[in-house]
Design a protein around this motif. Structure first.
Motif, PDB file in Angstrom:
ATOM      1  N   GLN A  12      37.628  44.639 -39.922  1.00 51.04           N
ATOM      2  CA  GLN A  12      37.877  44.933 -41.325  1.00 51.04           C
ATOM      3  C   GLN A  12      36.572  45.016 -42.103  1.00 51.04           C
ATOM      4  O   GLN A  12      35.570  44.390 -41.728  1.00 51.04           O
ATOM      5  CB  GLN A  12      38.783  43.876 -41.939  1.00 51.04           C
ATOM      6  CG  GLN A  12      40.228  43.931 -41.459  1.00 51.04           C
ATOM      7  CD  GLN A  12      41.123  42.985 -42.235  1.00 51.04           C
ATOM      8  OE1 GLN A  12      40.686  41.945 -42.706  1.00 51.04           O
ATOM      9  NE2 GLN A  12      42.386  43.347 -42.362  1.00 51.04           N
ATOM     10  N   ALA A  13      36.614  45.757 -43.175  1.00 50.67           N
ATOM     11  CA  ALA A  13      35.447  45.831 -44.050  1.00 50.67           C
ATOM     12  C   ALA A  13      35.034  44.428 -44.486  1.00 50.67           C
ATOM     13  O   ALA A  13      35.883  43.581 -44.786  1.00 50.67           O
ATOM     14  CB  ALA A  13      35.759  46.695 -45.262  1.00 50.67           C
ATOM     15  N   GLY A  14      33.734  44.208 -44.480  1.00 50.52           N
ATOM     16  CA  GLY A  14      33.206  42.895 -44.801  1.00 50.52           C
ATOM     17  C   GLY A  14      33.032  42.014 -43.591  1.00 50.52           C
ATOM     18  O   GLY A  14      32.416  40.938 -43.687  1.00 50.52           O
ATOM     19  N   GLY A  15      33.555  42.438 -42.473  1.00 48.03           N
ATOM     20  CA  GLY A  15      33.459  41.650 -41.251  1.00 48.03           C
ATOM     21  C   GLY A  15      32.157  41.876 -40.518  1.00 48.03           C
ATOM     22  O   GLY A  15      31.231  42.514 -41.023  1.00 48.03           O
ATOM     23  N   PHE A  16      32.103  41.345 -39.291  1.00 48.52           N
ATOM     24  CA  PHE A  16      30.875  41.446 -38.518  1.00 48.52           C
ATOM     25  C   PHE A  16      31.191  41.707 -37.055  1.00 48.52           C
ATOM     26  O   PHE A  16      32.267  41.400 -36.559  1.00 48.52           O
ATOM     27  CB  PHE A  16      30.042  40.167 -38.658  1.00 48.52           C
ATOM     28  CG  PHE A  16      30.729  38.928 -38.152  1.00 48.52           C
ATOM     29  CD1 PHE A  16      31.549  38.182 -38.972  1.00 48.52           C
ATOM     30  CD2 PHE A  16      30.564  38.519 -36.832  1.00 48.52           C
ATOM     31  CE1 PHE A  16      32.193  37.054 -38.495  1.00 48.52           C
ATOM     32  CE2 PHE A  16      31.196  37.397 -36.353  1.00 48.52           C
ATOM     33  CZ  PHE A  16      32.022  36.654 -37.181  1.00 48.52           C
ATOM     34  N   LEU A  17      30.214  42.282 -36.384  1.00 48.14           N
ATOM     35  CA  LEU A  17      30.264  42.525 -34.946  1.00 48.14           C
ATOM     36  C   LEU A  17      28.848  42.424 -34.403  1.00 48.14           C
ATOM     37  O   LEU A  17      27.887  42.712 -35.128  1.00 48.14           O
ATOM     38  CB  LEU A  17      30.786  43.934 -34.633  1.00 48.14           C
ATOM     39  CG  LEU A  17      32.277  44.212 -34.552  1.00 48.14           C
ATOM     40  CD1 LEU A  17      32.520  45.694 -34.324  1.00 48.14           C
ATOM     41  CD2 LEU A  17      32.945  43.378 -33.481  1.00 48.14           C
ATOM     42  N   THR A  18      28.743  42.077 -33.146  1.00 47.26           N
ATOM     43  CA  THR A  18      27.458  42.115 -32.455  1.00 47.26           C
ATOM     44  C   THR A  18      27.572  43.046 -31.256  1.00 47.26           C
ATOM     45  O   THR A  18      28.433  42.839 -30.392  1.00 47.26           O
ATOM     46  CB  THR A  18      27.015  40.729 -31.991  1.00 47.26           C
ATOM     47  OG1 THR A  18      26.865  39.878 -33.123  1.00 47.26           O
ATOM     48  CG2 THR A  18      25.681  40.822 -31.256  1.00 47.26           C
ATOM     49  N   LEU A  19      26.750  44.067 -31.250  1.00 49.75           N
ATOM     50  CA  LEU A  19      26.678  44.964 -30.109  1.00 49.75           C
ATOM     51  C   LEU A  19      25.583  44.473 -29.164  1.00 49.75           C
ATOM     52  O   LEU A  19      24.569  43.931 -29.600  1.00 49.75           O
ATOM     53  CB  LEU A  19      26.371  46.383 -30.557  1.00 49.75           C
ATOM     54  CG  LEU A  19      27.317  46.999 -31.578  1.00 49.75           C
ATOM     55  CD1 LEU A  19      26.908  48.449 -31.859  1.00 49.75           C
ATOM     56  CD2 LEU A  19      28.754  46.926 -31.127  1.00 49.75           C
ATOM     57  N   SER A  20      25.806  44.695 -27.891  1.00 50.53           N
ATOM     58  CA  SER A  20      24.812  44.371 -26.878  1.00 50.53           C
ATOM     59  C   SER A  20      24.535  45.606 -26.046  1.00 50.53           C
ATOM     60  O   SER A  20      25.402  46.469 -25.883  1.00 50.53           O
ATOM     61  CB  SER A  20      25.311  43.247 -25.969  1.00 50.53           C
ATOM     62  OG  SER A  20      25.599  42.072 -26.698  1.00 50.53           O
ATOM     63  N   CYS A  21      23.342  45.662 -25.515  1.00 47.86           N
ATOM     64  CA  CYS A  21      22.963  46.755 -24.633  1.00 47.86           C
ATOM     65  C   CYS A  21      22.204  46.135 -23.468  1.00 47.86           C
ATOM     66  O   CYS A  21      21.103  45.595 -23.651  1.00 47.86           O
ATOM     67  CB  CYS A  21      22.103  47.771 -25.359  1.00 47.86           C
ATOM     68  SG  CYS A  21      21.441  49.086 -24.310  1.00 47.86           S
ATOM     69  N   ALA A  22      22.809  46.199 -22.303  1.00 45.85           N
ATOM     70  CA  ALA A  22      22.195  45.634 -21.108  1.00 45.85           C
ATOM     71  C   ALA A  22      21.433  46.717 -20.361  1.00 45.85           C
ATOM     72  O   ALA A  22      21.936  47.826 -20.169  1.00 45.85           O
ATOM     73  CB  ALA A  22      23.279  45.036 -20.215  1.00 45.85           C
ATOM     74  N   ALA A  23      20.236  46.386 -19.939  1.00 46.86           N
ATOM     75  CA  ALA A  23      19.379  47.335 -19.235  1.00 46.86           C
ATOM     76  C   ALA A  23      19.162  46.897 -17.795  1.00 46.86           C
ATOM     77  O   ALA A  23      19.063  45.697 -17.514  1.00 46.86           O
ATOM     78  CB  ALA A  23      18.033  47.448 -19.943  1.00 46.86           C
ATOM     79  N   SER A  24      19.112  47.867 -16.933  1.00 43.55           N
ATOM     80  CA  SER A  24      18.807  47.563 -15.538  1.00 43.55           C
ATOM     81  C   SER A  24      17.304  47.667 -15.320  1.00 43.55           C
ATOM     82  O   SER A  24      16.583  48.203 -16.149  1.00 43.55           O
ATOM     83  CB  SER A  24      19.529  48.558 -14.626  1.00 43.55           C
ATOM     84  OG  SER A  24      19.025  49.870 -14.860  1.00 43.55           O
ATOM     85  N   GLY A  25      16.843  47.149 -14.212  1.00 44.75           N
ATOM     86  CA  GLY A  25      15.434  47.289 -13.876  1.00 44.75           C
ATOM     87  C   GLY A  25      14.606  46.101 -14.337  1.00 44.75           C
ATOM     88  O   GLY A  25      15.026  45.314 -15.178  1.00 44.75           O
ATOM     89  N   ARG A  26      13.417  46.023 -13.776  1.00 45.76           N
ATOM     90  CA  ARG A  26      12.554  44.884 -14.053  1.00 45.76           C
ATOM     91  C   ARG A  26      11.522  45.164 -15.127  1.00 45.76           C
ATOM     92  O   ARG A  26      10.717  44.295 -15.433  1.00 45.76           O
ATOM     93  CB  ARG A  26      11.833  44.480 -12.764  1.00 45.76           C
ATOM     94  CG  ARG A  26      12.765  43.987 -11.675  1.00 45.76           C
ATOM     95  CD  ARG A  26      11.986  43.701 -10.410  1.00 45.76           C
ATOM     96  NE  ARG A  26      11.440  44.917  -9.827  1.00 45.76           N
ATOM     97  CZ  ARG A  26      10.654  44.921  -8.767  1.00 45.76           C
ATOM     98  NH1 ARG A  26      10.291  43.793  -8.207  1.00 45.76           N
ATOM     99  NH2 ARG A  26      10.200  46.067  -8.293  1.00 45.76           N
ATOM    100  N   THR A  27      11.550  46.378 -15.692  1.00 45.73           N
ATOM    101  CA  THR A  27      10.514  46.734 -16.653  1.00 45.73           C
ATOM    102  C   THR A  27      11.057  46.870 -18.059  1.00 45.73           C
ATOM    103  O   THR A  27      10.472  47.541 -18.893  1.00 45.73           O
ATOM    104  CB  THR A  27       9.843  48.052 -16.239  1.00 45.73           C
ATOM    105  OG1 THR A  27      10.836  49.090 -16.175  1.00 45.73           O
ATOM    106  CG2 THR A  27       9.157  47.911 -14.908  1.00 45.73           C
ATOM    107  N   PHE A  28      12.176  46.232 -18.329  1.00 39.16           N
ATOM    108  CA  PHE A  28      12.790  46.331 -19.660  1.00 39.16           C
ATOM    109  C   PHE A  28      11.803  45.952 -20.742  1.00 39.16           C
ATOM    110  O   PHE A  28      11.770  46.559 -21.808  1.00 39.16           O
ATOM    111  CB  PHE A  28      14.015  45.417 -19.710  1.00 39.16           C
ATOM    112  CG  PHE A  28      14.650  45.315 -21.068  1.00 39.16           C
ATOM    113  CD1 PHE A  28      14.527  44.155 -21.820  1.00 39.16           C
ATOM    114  CD2 PHE A  28      15.376  46.369 -21.581  1.00 39.16           C
ATOM    115  CE1 PHE A  28      15.124  44.056 -23.068  1.00 39.16           C
ATOM    116  CE2 PHE A  28      15.974  46.285 -22.829  1.00 39.16           C
ATOM    117  CZ  PHE A  28      15.852  45.116 -23.571  1.00 39.16           C
ATOM    118  N   SER A  29      10.983  44.961 -20.489  1.00 42.56           N
ATOM    119  CA  SER A  29      10.066  44.466 -21.509  1.00 42.56           C
ATOM    120  C   SER A  29       8.963  45.465 -21.846  1.00 42.56           C
ATOM    121  O   SER A  29       8.184  45.227 -22.766  1.00 42.56           O
ATOM    122  CB  SER A  29       9.449  43.142 -21.065  1.00 42.56           C
ATOM    123  OG  SER A  29       8.723  43.323 -19.872  1.00 42.56           O
TER     124      SER A  29
END
Length: 117
Positions: A12-29
């Motif tokens: 609903q409007a006024g609410g909140f959500l958290t999106l996540s994005c998972a990455a593969s591989g060892r070089t994410f950083s």
């Protein structure tokens, strides 16, 4: 690097959500990360970005003060905390990665966020 976004849903409007994005591989950083969104009938637009070490962030004016991008390089994950959501935030949200370029060259599949009024 392969990316998978998740965490969308109906809120609903006024609410909140958290999106996540998972990455593969060892070089994410090594990668700068970004969130984009595309609403029906609209072009994809920039939402937020974060540098590889997390030291710098940029936000679209439309989300500044409501959304927060962060990352956990130990977990190969980037997040988008979305507060005070508005119906106009309804869109498919995509995460993307870039390295050594100004353009994002790796994209995840989208996750749908629907904000009801």
């Amino acid at each position: 690097v392969q990316l998978q976004a998740y965490g969308g849903g109906l809120v609903q409007a006024g609410g909140f959500l958290t999106l996540s994005c998972a990455a593969s591989g060892r070089t994410f950083s090594y990668y700068g990360m970004g969130w984009f969104r595309q609403a029906p009938g609209n072009e994809r637009e920039f939402v937020a970005s974060i540098t590889a070490n997390g030291g710098s962030t940029v936000y679209a004016e439309s989300v500044k003060g409501r959304f927060t991008i962060s990352r956990d390089n130990a977990k190969n994950t980037v997040y988008l905390q979305m507060n005070n959501l508005k119906p106009e935030d309804t869109a498919v949200y995509y995460c993307a990665a870039r390295r050594f370029t100004t353009n994002y060259n790796y994209w995840g599949q989208g996750t749908l966020v629907t904000v009801s009024s």
